[in-house]
Design an enzyme around this catalytic site. Sequence first.
Site, mmCIF file in Angstrom:
data_model
loop_
_atom_site.group_PDB
_atom_site.id
_atom_site.type_symbol
_atom_site.label_atom_id
_atom_site.label_comp_id
_atom_site.label_asym_id
_atom_site.label_seq_id
_atom_site.Cartn_x
_atom_site.Cartn_y
_atom_site.Cartn_z
ATOM 1 N N CYS A 98 -24.080 -20.787 -66.345
ATOM 2 C CA CYS A 98 -22.532 -20.651 -66.939
ATOM 3 C C CYS A 98 -22.319 -21.993 -67.380
ATOM 4 O O CYS A 98 -22.501 -23.089 -66.453
ATOM 5 C CB CYS A 98 -21.773 -19.877 -65.895
ATOM 6 S SG CYS A 98 -19.868 -19.871 -66.509
ATOM 7 N N HIS A 140 -21.017 -10.944 -68.563
ATOM 8 C CA HIS A 140 -20.713 -12.181 -68.015
ATOM 9 C C HIS A 140 -19.544 -12.782 -68.863
ATOM 10 O O HIS A 140 -18.430 -13.229 -68.034
ATOM 11 C CB HIS A 140 -21.795 -13.040 -68.186
ATOM 12 C CG HIS A 140 -21.658 -14.424 -67.885
ATOM 13 N ND1 HIS A 140 -22.649 -15.240 -66.682
ATOM 14 C CD2 HIS A 140 -20.941 -15.454 -68.290
ATOM 15 C CE1 HIS A 140 -22.078 -16.260 -66.616
ATOM 16 N NE2 HIS A 140 -20.961 -16.363 -67.377
ATOM 17 N N GLU A 141 -19.622 -12.697 -70.171
ATOM 18 C CA GLU A 141 -18.364 -13.117 -70.856
ATOM 19 C C GLU A 141 -17.090 -12.642 -70.704
ATOM 20 O O GLU A 141 -16.036 -12.786 -70.479
ATOM 21 C CB GLU A 141 -18.757 -13.352 -72.364
ATOM 22 C CG GLU A 141 -19.876 -14.219 -72.783
ATOM 23 C CD GLU A 141 -19.588 -15.517 -71.987
ATOM 24 O OE1 GLU A 141 -18.753 -16.099 -71.901
ATOM 25 O OE2 GLU A 141 -20.797 -16.194 -71.720
ATOM 26 N N HIS A 144 -15.278 -13.356 -67.509
ATOM 27 C CA HIS A 144 -14.191 -14.585 -67.695
ATOM 28 C C HIS A 144 -13.000 -14.375 -68.150
ATOM 29 O O HIS A 144 -12.067 -15.176 -67.797
ATOM 30 C CB HIS A 144 -15.019 -15.671 -68.874
ATOM 31 C CG HIS A 144 -16.033 -16.492 -68.462
ATOM 32 N ND1 HIS A 144 -15.872 -17.380 -67.192
ATOM 33 C CD2 HIS A 144 -17.293 -16.690 -68.523
ATOM 34 C CE1 HIS A 144 -16.962 -17.908 -66.794
ATOM 35 N NE2 HIS A 144 -17.946 -17.473 -67.803
HETATM 36 ZN ZN ZN Z 1 -19.968 -18.211 -67.651
#
Ligand code: ZN
Length: 178
Positions: A98, A140-141, A144
Amino acid sequence: MKLNLRYYGDSILRKTALRIDEITPEIVQLSQDMIETMNDYQAVGLAAPQIGCLLRIYVFRDFHSISEDNYHFGPPEIAINPEISSPSKEMEEMVEGCLSLPDLHVTVKRPKKIHIRYQDIHGNWEESDLEGFIARVNMHENDHLNGVLHIDRTSSKERKAVQPLLQKIKHLHTKKKP
Ligand code: ZN
């Protein structure tokens, strides 16, 4: 314009991003700057909170490895107000990195397949079934946008093992510059 990254320890990475109601010229500019930043870091994804903006938008791209030192990226894509559904029961483990946690890699178990819908930069809804690497990038995004980081999804053993590195990142990047 390349944007400045926010790093682990910055409270913005733990906040929930807000829905984008209207795709203004500022949002279009933001998406272009995010793509430029992602490209500059040779990354496969970047979410708005990582550049200090609490909006539900991220950019991503696919990655194909031909051999160890020969790879290419897919075209950059923009996801606005993403919604992930129908995660497969089948899970897959992969090592993730990341941009907000430099040099830290952890193994994360995620569903192998998902369904996703999001708006493109023109506001049109796009829908697709994703599998493998590209599904993982989107998960994953999307995390966020909800204040979730990959270290939250690794094993407690691994999370414990990376504590010293986490402290180091926090110290390095949140220290006030003179
Ligand atoms: Zn990330």
